[in-house]
Scaffold this motif. Structure first.
Motif: not given
Length: 166
Positions: A49-78
């Motif tokens: 509920r909190q994440l939905r209300a905060d549009a998937l943002r946390s104190a560390k920043g944009g959760i989805v944006d960060t996860a997309v970058i991390a996942g893409t980096m991981a693909v390239k380094r598998t």
């Protein structure tokens, strides 16, 4: 897995003596390969509920944006993470993250390459690392999140196609 002369499936990352070995892909044809995998993150109801209300943002920043970058980096380094994965030229990587219910975030990773071996491990790694990143970004809210299942949804190219088309 490979198929022996007797029609029995065998593990491809073990040599004749049963020792770990990288598959030799020299004689395989170069072709277009693709794979799609998903992982899920289940949140406690209040955290969701909190994440939905905060549009998937946390104190560390944009959760989805960060996860997309991390996942893409991981693909390239598998190949650096999984010992017998070949380093591959990644032609395309797309990570989509969306709610799949009130408490579940679904992460889908699609990978494409033109090479002699498939990209299933790259897709699975991308989805997994994106899910781990979501966990990391949200752990200040709760450690009761659950990651999984992580699974291959489909692959194309190579000897056989599996599951749905990426």
């Amino acid at each position: 897995m490979a198929v022996s002369k007797k029609g029995k499936r065998t593990l491809t990352h073990l040599d004749a003596a049963g020792q770990p070995a990288m598959v030799d892909v020299t004689d395989k044809a170069v072709s277009s390969r693709s794979a799609v995998a998903e992982s899920r993150v289940r949140f406690p109801a209040e955290v969701a509920r909190q994440l939905r209300a905060d549009a998937l943002r946390s104190a560390k920043g944009g959760i989805v944006d960060t996860a997309v970058i991390a996942g893409t980096m991981a693909v390239k380094r598998t190949h650096e993470l999984i010992p017998f994965c070949h380093p591959l030229p990644i032609d395309g990587c797309r990570i989509v993250i969306e709610w799949a219910g009130e408490q579940v975030l679904r992460i889908e990773c699609t990978v494409r390459s033109t090479h002699r071996t498939g990209v299933e491990m790259e897709a699975l790694t991308g989805a997994s690392v994106a899910a781990l990143t979501v966990y990391d970004m949200c752990k200040a809210l709760s450690h009761a999140m659950v990651i999984g299942p992580t699974k291959l949804l489909g692959k194309r190219g190579g000897r056989r196609d599996v599951g749905r088309a990426p």
